[in-house]
Design an enzyme around this catalytic site. Structure first.
Site, mmCIF file in Angstrom:
data_model
loop_
_atom_site.group_PDB
_atom_site.id
_atom_site.type_symbol
_atom_site.label_atom_id
_atom_site.label_comp_id
_atom_site.label_asym_id
_atom_site.label_seq_id
_atom_site.Cartn_x
_atom_site.Cartn_y
_atom_site.Cartn_z
ATOM 1 N N HIS A 86 39.060 34.035 46.267
ATOM 2 C CA HIS A 86 38.840 33.803 48.129
ATOM 3 C C HIS A 86 38.781 35.416 47.972
ATOM 4 O O HIS A 86 38.445 35.751 48.869
ATOM 5 C CB HIS A 86 40.135 32.931 48.512
ATOM 6 C CG HIS A 86 39.393 31.597 48.571
ATOM 7 N ND1 HIS A 86 40.291 30.827 48.009
ATOM 8 C CD2 HIS A 86 38.213 31.143 47.725
ATOM 9 C CE1 HIS A 86 39.681 29.200 48.305
ATOM 10 N NE2 HIS A 86 38.616 29.410 47.824
ATOM 11 N N ARG A 136 45.828 18.195 45.476
ATOM 12 C CA ARG A 136 44.979 18.698 45.819
ATOM 13 C C ARG A 136 44.378 20.423 45.657
ATOM 14 O O ARG A 136 43.711 20.623 45.151
ATOM 15 C CB ARG A 136 44.434 17.923 47.132
ATOM 16 C CG ARG A 136 42.586 18.226 47.094
ATOM 17 C CD ARG A 136 41.821 17.592 48.078
ATOM 18 N NE ARG A 136 39.985 17.596 48.381
ATOM 19 C CZ ARG A 136 39.450 17.227 49.294
ATOM 20 N NH1 ARG A 136 39.892 16.068 49.290
ATOM 21 N NH2 ARG A 136 38.245 17.793 48.954
ATOM 22 N N GLU A 169 33.249 25.398 38.593
ATOM 23 C CA GLU A 169 33.957 24.880 38.809
ATOM 24 C C GLU A 169 33.904 23.045 37.476
ATOM 25 O O GLU A 169 35.150 23.442 37.755
ATOM 26 C CB GLU A 169 33.685 23.693 40.052
ATOM 27 C CG GLU A 169 33.128 25.188 40.963
ATOM 28 C CD GLU A 169 34.510 26.164 41.687
ATOM 29 O OE1 GLU A 169 35.477 24.926 41.556
ATOM 30 O OE2 GLU A 169 34.412 26.951 42.240
ATOM 31 N N HIS A 176 30.001 33.003 44.701
ATOM 32 C CA HIS A 176 31.783 32.125 44.788
ATOM 33 C C HIS A 176 31.995 31.399 42.724
ATOM 34 O O HIS A 176 32.831 31.937 42.451
ATOM 35 C CB HIS A 176 31.289 30.648 45.179
ATOM 36 C CG HIS A 176 32.271 29.506 45.254
ATOM 37 N ND1 HIS A 176 34.241 30.174 45.911
ATOM 38 C CD2 HIS A 176 33.127 28.445 44.789
ATOM 39 C CE1 HIS A 176 34.403 29.839 45.512
ATOM 40 N NE2 HIS A 176 34.412 28.437 45.024
ATOM 41 N N HIS A 217 41.623 30.505 41.955
ATOM 42 C CA HIS A 217 40.657 30.659 43.273
ATOM 43 C C HIS A 217 41.503 31.694 44.429
ATOM 44 O O HIS A 217 40.972 32.238 44.599
ATOM 45 C CB HIS A 217 40.307 29.119 44.307
ATOM 46 C CG HIS A 217 39.056 28.651 43.884
ATOM 47 N ND1 HIS A 217 39.242 27.864 42.871
ATOM 48 C CD2 HIS A 217 38.555 28.651 45.098
ATOM 49 C CE1 HIS A 217 37.834 26.778 42.501
ATOM 50 N NE2 HIS A 217 37.226 27.282 43.521
ATOM 51 N N ARG A 261 30.828 11.262 67.776
ATOM 52 C CA ARG A 261 31.573 10.980 67.360
ATOM 53 C C ARG A 261 31.670 10.656 65.552
ATOM 54 O O ARG A 261 32.947 10.017 64.930
ATOM 55 C CB ARG A 261 32.559 10.221 68.065
ATOM 56 C CG ARG A 261 33.075 11.326 69.085
ATOM 57 C CD ARG A 261 33.881 10.452 69.725
ATOM 58 N NE ARG A 261 33.967 10.942 71.266
ATOM 59 C CZ ARG A 261 33.545 9.995 72.041
ATOM 60 N NH1 ARG A 261 32.190 9.570 72.469
ATOM 61 N NH2 ARG A 261 33.605 11.291 73.267
ATOM 62 N N LYS A 306 37.153 15.130 39.503
ATOM 63 C CA LYS A 306 37.911 15.201 41.073
ATOM 64 C C LYS A 306 38.405 14.061 41.795
ATOM 65 O O LYS A 306 38.837 14.277 42.550
ATOM 66 C CB LYS A 306 36.555 16.359 41.425
ATOM 67 C CG LYS A 306 36.581 16.357 43.116
ATOM 68 C CD LYS A 306 36.461 18.100 43.419
ATOM 69 C CE LYS A 306 36.960 17.777 44.943
ATOM 70 N NZ LYS A 306 35.889 18.690 45.538
ATOM 71 N N GLU A 319 44.309 17.135 50.950
ATOM 72 C CA GLU A 319 45.267 17.917 50.709
ATOM 73 C C GLU A 319 46.550 18.573 50.750
ATOM 74 O O GLU A 319 46.701 19.921 51.570
ATOM 75 C CB GLU A 319 44.092 19.994 50.997
ATOM 76 C CG GLU A 319 44.735 20.998 49.547
ATOM 77 C CD GLU A 319 43.413 21.801 49.593
ATOM 78 O OE1 GLU A 319 42.114 21.798 50.164
ATOM 79 O OE2 GLU A 319 43.431 22.456 49.051
ATOM 80 N N ASN A 338 41.903 24.315 43.394
ATOM 81 C CA ASN A 338 41.840 25.913 43.678
ATOM 82 C C ASN A 338 42.657 26.780 42.272
ATOM 83 O O ASN A 338 43.262 28.100 42.477
ATOM 84 C CB ASN A 338 43.263 26.688 44.444
ATOM 85 C CG ASN A 338 42.462 25.616 45.787
ATOM 86 O OD1 ASN A 338 41.618 26.419 46.446
ATOM 87 N ND2 ASN A 338 43.475 24.900 46.782
ATOM 88 N N LYS A 344 35.299 16.955 52.148
ATOM 89 C CA LYS A 344 35.441 18.646 52.453
ATOM 90 C C LYS A 344 33.680 18.735 53.653
ATOM 91 O O LYS A 344 32.993 18.447 52.664
ATOM 92 C CB LYS A 344 35.398 19.093 51.686
ATOM 93 C CG LYS A 344 37.199 19.316 51.721
ATOM 94 C CD LYS A 344 37.451 19.981 51.166
ATOM 95 C CE LYS A 344 39.734 20.172 50.460
ATOM 96 N NZ LYS A 344 39.365 21.258 49.646
HETATM 97 N N1 GLY Z 1 36.429 21.939 45.999
HETATM 98 C C1 GLY Z 1 38.194 21.891 46.737
HETATM 99 C C2 GLY Z 1 38.723 20.728 47.388
HETATM 100 O O1 GLY Z 1 37.735 19.364 47.487
HETATM 101 O O2 GLY Z 1 39.773 20.203 47.591
#
Ligand code: GLY
Length: 397
Positions: free
Chosen positions: A289, A278, A224, A301, A285, A160, A264, A274, A282, A182
Site C-alpha cells: 500500500h 481477516r 494474491e 497492485h 500489503h 438501498r 479466503k 475485518e 494483508n 468488499k
Molecule cells: N483482499 C482482502 C480482503 O478481502 O479482505
C-alpha cells in the site's frame, strides 16, 4: 537480483531493544481452508462461503453459459462489465441469460482502475434509474476487480440494495476480489475510500476466461494466490510456479483457483467485517500500500504485493521467524515487476502510516512465524523496517 543466501539478509535479533508496551502479537490462527467439493457441472468444484446467508463459489470451465443463467434467480439483470471483457465475453453471456428468460441491460465501463470513480458510479446508477430498473432486479458483475468493486457498490446502494452476482474473469478477481463482499470506489483523495460490504448471492468463476487474460495480469493475480498459499495452503506453492500460466490445464486452473478460494472463504467466514483474522489477508500489503500510494497509484497492485511479500519475509527472517525469502524472491522474479523506486526508507515510511492496520498510531504488520502460521505484530521498530527496506533494495538491485 543478487542471491539472498549470499548473506545480505543474515538472521539477527530485532533491532532497537525490547517490545513496546501494549504491543503483544496477535496469534489468532488463520482458519483452515473451507472444504472444496465437486460441483454440479462436470469438471467444476465448489466452495461455500459460510457467512449469513451463505453463498457458493463455483469454479470450472464454461460456467458463464452453463451455470450462471440458472443461478441468477431474478428476471431483470444489469450486466456490468468493462470494454475489454465485453469484447471477449459479454455477447455470449447476455445471450445465455436471455435464453434463460432474463431481460438484460448491458452497462459497459472503460477498462481500468479509473472506472472505480464517482463519475462512473453515478452514470451507472443513472442508467438504472432511467430504465426504472426494479428493486427485485439483479446486478451481475462480469470482469475483474474493478468491475466487481464498482458493480458491487452499485448493487449495494441502488434502491438501498439489490441482488448481486459476481462473475470474475481475472485470476485476481477469482481468488480474491470476488469473494468476501468488499465493494467500493476510489475518490481523488485515495483508493477504496467509499464502499460497502455487500456479499454476492453466488460467485461463478469460469476458468475458461483466463485464456484471454493478458499474461501480465495473470501474474498479478498469482501474487494474491501465492499469499493465500503461504497463509494456509502451503502445499499449493509448487503448483503456483511449475507449469503455471494462462495455458495451464483446465483441471489445474480449476483446482488451484478453488483451493485458493477455500483459503479466503474460511477467513471471510471467520471475520466477515475485518475485525480480526481477516487482517491476515494483508500479508505483504503494508509495504504494498505504501508503494502504491507513494507512486500516485501508478504501481500495479500485484507488483506492489510481490515486493511486499519479500519485505515481510525479510522482517520475519530477521526476527528468526519463517524464512520464505527464496520462494518470495522467485515469485517476484517471475512477476517481473516495475523496478522498485530507489528511495531512502524515510521517503517510503510516511506512506505506511496511512495503512489501515495502523491502530492508535501504531503500525501493525502480518508476518509468518511459520509457513501456514501468521501473526500480527505491533512491536515494529523503525530500525528493523529500515533494515528490511535496505535489504529489499539490495536483493532486487
Ligand atoms: N483482499 C482482502 C480482503 O478481502 O479482505
Amino acid at each position: 537480483m543478487s542471491d539472498p543466501r549470499g548473506g545480505t539478509a543474515a538472521r539477527s535479533g530485532p533491532a532497537g531493544g525490547g517490545a513496546a508496551p501494549g504491543a503483544a502479537p496477535d496469534r489468532t490462527p488463520t482458519p483452515s481452508p473451507a472444504p472444496v467439493r465437486a460441483g454440479g457441472v462436470a469438471g467444476s468444484l465448489e466452495v461455500v462461503v459460510a457467512v449469513a446467508p451463505h453463498y457458493t463459489v463455483s469454479v470450472g470451465p464454461d460456467l458463464l453459459t452453463s451455470l450462471l443463467p440458472a443461478r441468477v434467480g431474478e428476471r431483470r439483470v444489469a450486466l456490468v462489465t468493462d470494454a475489454r471483457v465485453a469484447a471477449h465475453h459479454a455477447r455470449r453471456v447476455s445471450t445465455a441469460l436471455a435464453a434463460a428468460g432474463k431481460d438484460v441491460l448491458e452497462l459497459v465501463v472503460p477498462a481500468g482502475e479509473a472506472s472505480k470513480s464517482l463519475g462512473e458510479y453515478a452514470r451507472l446508477l443513472g442508467e438504472l434509474a432511467s430504465v426504472a430498473f426494479p428493486r427485485d432486479g439483479a446486478v451481475v458483475a462480469l470482469g475483474g476487480g474493478v468491475v466487481g468493486d464498482l458493480g458491487g457498490f452499485v448493487a449495494a446502494s441502488y434502491m438501498r440494495g439489490v441482488a448481486f452476482y459476481q462473475a470474475p474473469t481475472s485470476l485476481l478477481a477469482m481468488v480474491d476480489a470476488s469473494v468476501g463482499g468488499k465493494t467500493g470506489i476510489d475518490l481523488p483523495q485515495g483508493k477504496n475510500l467509499v464502499g460497502a460490504f455487500w456479499q454476492p448471492r453466488t460467485v461463478i468463476a469460469d476458468v475458461g476466461t483466463l485464456a484471454t487474460l493478458p499474461e501480465r495480469e495473470f501474474r498479478q493475480g498469482t501474487v494474491e494466490a501465492f499469499k493465500h498459499a503461504l497463509l494456509a495452503a502451503p502445499d499449493l506453492l509448487p503448483a503456483l510456479t511449475a507449469g503455471w500460466g494462462t495455458d495451464a490445464a483446465t483441471s489445474v486452473l480449476t483446482e488451484v483457483v478453488a483451493r485458493n478460494v477455500a483459503v479466503k472463504a474460511a477467513v471471510v467466514a471467520a471475520d466477515e467485517r475485518e475485525q480480526g483474522v481477516r487482517a491476515h489477508l494483508n500479508l505483504g500489503h503494508t509495504l504494498a500500500h505504501a508503494l502504491e500510494a507513494a507512486s500516485g497509484h501508478t504501481f500495479q497492485h500485484g507488483d506492489a504485493v510481490a515486493y511486499g511479500l519479500v519485505f515481510a519475509a525479510l522482517v520475519a527472517r530477521a526476527r528468526g521467524f519463517a524464512d520464505v525469502l527464496r520462494p518470495t524472491l522467485d515469485l517476484l522474479g517471475w512477476v517481473a515487476p516495475a523496478p522498485l523506486p530507489n528511495r531512502a526508507f524515510g521517503e517510503v515510511r510516511p506512506f505506511m502510516a496511512r495503512d489501515k492496520k495502523v491502530v492508535d498510531g501504531r503500525l501493525r504488520m502480518v508476518l509468518l512465524e511459520e509457513v501456514g502460521r501468521a501473526v500480527v505484530v505491533a512491536d515494529l521498530r523503525e530500525g528493523e523496517l529500515a533494515a528490511a527496506w535496505n535489504e529489499l533494495l539490495e536483493v532486487t538491485a
